[in-house]
Write a protein that holds these residues in place. Sequence first.
Motif, short mmCIF file in Angstrom:
data_model
loop_
_atom_site.label_atom_id
_atom_site.label_comp_id
_atom_site.label_asym_id
_atom_site.label_seq_id
_atom_site.Cartn_x
_atom_site.Cartn_y
_atom_site.Cartn_z
N LYS A 145 57.27 4.10 -40.96
CA LYS A 145 58.64 3.59 -40.91
C LYS A 145 59.31 3.79 -42.26
O LYS A 145 58.75 3.41 -43.31
N ALA A 146 60.50 4.36 -42.24
CA ALA A 146 61.22 4.68 -43.48
C ALA A 146 61.40 3.46 -44.37
O ALA A 146 61.22 3.55 -45.60
N GLU A 147 61.72 2.32 -43.78
CA GLU A 147 61.95 1.12 -44.60
C GLU A 147 60.67 0.68 -45.32
O GLU A 147 60.72 0.20 -46.45
N ARG B 268 58.21 2.79 -46.23
CA ARG B 268 57.98 3.78 -47.29
C ARG B 268 58.83 3.44 -48.51
O ARG B 268 58.35 3.52 -49.65
N GLU B 269 60.06 3.05 -48.29
CA GLU B 269 60.95 2.70 -49.41
C GLU B 269 60.43 1.46 -50.14
O GLU B 269 60.44 1.42 -51.37
N THR C 247 54.22 10.20 -47.82
CA THR C 247 55.14 9.32 -48.55
C THR C 247 55.38 9.85 -49.96
O THR C 247 56.48 9.75 -50.50
#
Length: 142
Positions: free
Chosen positions: A36-38, A40-41, A88
Motif C-alpha cells: 500500500k502506497a500510504e 510505503r510513505e 520500496t
Amino acid sequence: MALDKPYLDIPGTTIFDAEQARRGYHLNQFCMSLMKAENRERFKADERAYLDEWAMSEEQKQAVLARDLNRCIQLGGNIYFLAKIGATDGRSFQYMAATMTGMTQEEYLQMMLAGGRSIEGNRFVGEDGDAQAHRQPQGRKR
C-alpha cells in the motif's frame, strides 16, 4: 518430536518451511504492508517508527534496517515478501539477489547468463565432488 529435515545440510540454504513461516510471520506481514502506497510513505518517512508498530523481534528489525536480506531469510523472511522492501527502495529483484551473493549487479547478471553458480561445494555439507555426487541420503528424493 522434532521433524526429520534432510534439507538442513544444503550449504548456504535456508528452506522456508512451516517453522520458518511461524518465525517470520510478523516480518512477512510487515513486508506485505508495503504493497500500500500510504504504508510505503510512512515507512520511508521513519523506518524505525514504522517497524516498531510490528511484533517483530529486534533482530528482525535490525536486519530490515540494514537491508541484510540473508539475515532476514534466516529470521523467517520469505524472499517473495522481502522483495517488497526492495521495491520500496526502488531496487530490482536482480539487484537484491546480487547483494545476497556479495556480487555486483553486473557480476550477478553475468553469472546467471553463464548458467548460474557452480554446483561444486553446493551439494550437501560434507560432500566432496564426484565421489559422493550420486549419494542419496535416507529419505531424500532427487
